[in-house]
Design an enzyme around this catalytic site. Sequence first.
Site, short mmCIF file in Angstrom:
data_model
loop_
_atom_site.label_atom_id
_atom_site.label_comp_id
_atom_site.label_asym_id
_atom_site.label_seq_id
_atom_site.Cartn_x
_atom_site.Cartn_y
_atom_site.Cartn_z
N ILE A 106 2.24 0.98 4.72
CA ILE A 106 1.62 0.28 5.86
C ILE A 106 1.41 -1.20 5.55
O ILE A 106 1.74 -2.09 6.33
CB ILE A 106 0.28 0.95 6.23
CG1 ILE A 106 0.52 2.42 6.56
CG2 ILE A 106 -0.39 0.23 7.39
CD1 ILE A 106 -0.74 3.27 6.63
N LYS A 155 4.80 -6.46 -2.47
CA LYS A 155 4.36 -6.14 -1.11
C LYS A 155 4.12 -7.39 -0.27
O LYS A 155 3.81 -7.28 0.91
CB LYS A 155 3.09 -5.29 -1.17
CG LYS A 155 3.30 -3.94 -1.87
CD LYS A 155 2.17 -2.96 -1.59
CE LYS A 155 2.41 -1.64 -2.30
NZ LYS A 155 1.80 -0.50 -1.61
N ASN A 177 -5.96 13.05 -1.65
CA ASN A 177 -6.45 12.48 -2.92
C ASN A 177 -7.96 12.34 -2.87
O ASN A 177 -8.60 12.66 -1.87
CB ASN A 177 -5.76 11.14 -3.20
CG ASN A 177 -6.00 10.16 -2.07
OD1 ASN A 177 -7.13 9.76 -1.81
ND2 ASN A 177 -4.93 9.79 -1.35
O1 C5P Z 1 -0.65 3.06 -3.53
P1 C5P Z 1 -0.48 1.63 -3.94
O2 C5P Z 1 -1.00 1.33 -5.30
O3 C5P Z 1 0.90 1.09 -3.67
O4 C5P Z 1 -1.47 0.86 -2.96
C1 C5P Z 1 -1.58 -0.54 -2.97
C2 C5P Z 1 -1.96 -1.05 -1.62
O5 C5P Z 1 -1.02 -0.64 -0.64
C3 C5P Z 1 -3.31 -0.60 -1.07
O6 C5P Z 1 -3.87 -1.73 -0.44
C4 C5P Z 1 -2.97 0.50 -0.07
O7 C5P Z 1 -3.92 0.59 0.97
C5 C5P Z 1 -1.62 0.04 0.44
N1 C5P Z 1 -0.71 1.13 0.84
C6 C5P Z 1 -0.32 1.25 2.15
N2 C5P Z 1 0.57 2.24 2.52
C7 C5P Z 1 1.05 3.09 1.59
C8 C5P Z 1 0.65 2.99 0.26
C9 C5P Z 1 -0.25 2.00 -0.08
O8 C5P Z 1 -0.76 0.48 3.01
N3 C5P Z 1 1.89 4.02 1.97
#
Ligand code: C5P
Length: 400
Positions: free
Chosen positions: A307, A341, A210
Site C-alpha cells: 500500500i 519504497k 500478526n
Molecule cells: O512490512 P514492511 O517492513 O515492508 O513495512 C514497511 C512499511 O510498509 C510500513 O509502513 C507498512 O505499513 C507498509 N506496508 C504497506 N503494505 C504492505 C506492506 C507494508 O503499506 N503490503
Amino acid sequence: MPTLTNKRVLLGITGGIAAYKCAELSRLLIKAGAEVRVVMTRAAREFVTPLTMQALTGNRVHLDLLDADAEAAMGHIELARWADLVLVAPASADFLARAAAGRADDLLTTLLLATSASVAVAPAMNQGMWSDPATRRNLDALQARAWRVFGPAEGDQACGDVGPGRMLEPAELLESCAGLFAGEPLAGRHLLITGGPTREAIDPVRFLSNHSSGKMAYALAAEAAAAGARVSLVSGPVALPAPERVARIDVVSAEQMRAAVLERIGDADVFIGVAAVADYRPAQAAVEKMKKNEREMRLELVRNPDIISEVAGLAERPFVVGFAAETADLLANGREKLERKGLDLLFANDATGTFDSDEVAATAIFAGGELEIPRSRKEAAARKMLALIAERLPAAAAST
Ligand code: C5P
C-alpha cells in the site's frame, strides 16, 4: 479560511447586549472545525437563551457551579481540562473584575482558575466603563496572566454612545481564535494513517495475521488530532476504542485497507503507514470451512499489494511516512526500505518486544540523516514523530 479543526472551544457568555452575537459566533466556530461547549453566567441568560445555544452547538449548556446533576455529567474540572481555548465573549466589566480578582463564585470564573487552556476575552461595554481606570487595571492583571484580549472595536454603542467598547464581530473573533493556533504546523492538515494488523482469510473461520496491537497508530492518530489535524485512521481489527476526534474506518484484509486508503488519499497532506500489513494472502479463500482429513495441508499464498509504495508512487502524492519493525540490522534495513519504497521518512524500531508494548524506541531515517527517538510511552514518542513530520513537511510540499 480560518481553521480550528478539532479544537475544543469553551465559549463563556456573560451578561451584555452583545451576547446576541454568540449565536452567530458559535456557528462560525463550528464551521471552522471546532467543537463548542457553552457556559453562561446568570446575567447572560437575560440576553440569549440556553436553548438557543444548545440547539446551535449540539451540546447541553453549562449553567451552574452548584448543580449536582450538571456536575455529575461534566463538572467544572472536566470542562477546564476539556478545553483547548476558553473564549469569553462578550466579557462584561463585572466579569473582568471578578476574573481579575481571582474569584470563583460561579461556574465560568471557577473553571477559568482551574484550566491550563489558552484564555481569550472579547470585552463589550459602554465606552465610559471601558475607559475607567478600574477596568484598565483589571485588563492589565488578566494580561499579566497571559490572557488574550480581542478588541473591543470603536463605534456606535447600544446605549447611544460612540467610542471604544463594541464587541468584535463574530468573523473577527473567529480570525483571532484561529490565529492563536496558526503556529501549529499540523493545524487543518489531513493525516491519513493505517494501523493494526490485517487478516487474510483461509476459510470462513481461519485467517493469517500478526501480533500488531495498533497502539502506535492509535497514539499517532490521537496526538495528531489534538494538534489540530483532521485525522482518518484506516484500522485493521484491534481491541482499541477509536481515539476522540478521529474518523476511524474499519477494514479486515490488506486489499480492503488498500481500497480504503486510495479512496481517501486525494486530499491527504500526510500518509503514515503504521499498519503491519500481511505480506501474503491465501491464493483462494475456501468458501466452506476446510476439513482436517489430511495429515498435511498446503496453503498457496500470493503477494498482497504494498500500500505504502503505491501511495508513494502516485503522481500527486502526500508526504509519506513508513514504519519498519526489524529484528536485525535496523538502520541498514530501514534505509533500504525508505529508498526502495520511495518514502519521505521512516521510523525503524526493534520488532522484539514492541508489538503489544505501551513503549517504543525508534530511529527516524530520512534522506539527510537519522535521529534517535529514545524509549518512551507511545503517546510521547508519537508527539516527537509528529513534530519531526511537521518540521519536514513544508520542504517536501514545496518539492512536489
Ligand atoms: O512490512 P514492511 O517492513 O515492508 O513495512 C514497511 C512499511 O510498509 C510500513 O509502513 C507498512 O505499513 C507498509 N506496508 C504497506 N503494505 C504492505 C506492506 C507494508 O503499506 N503490503
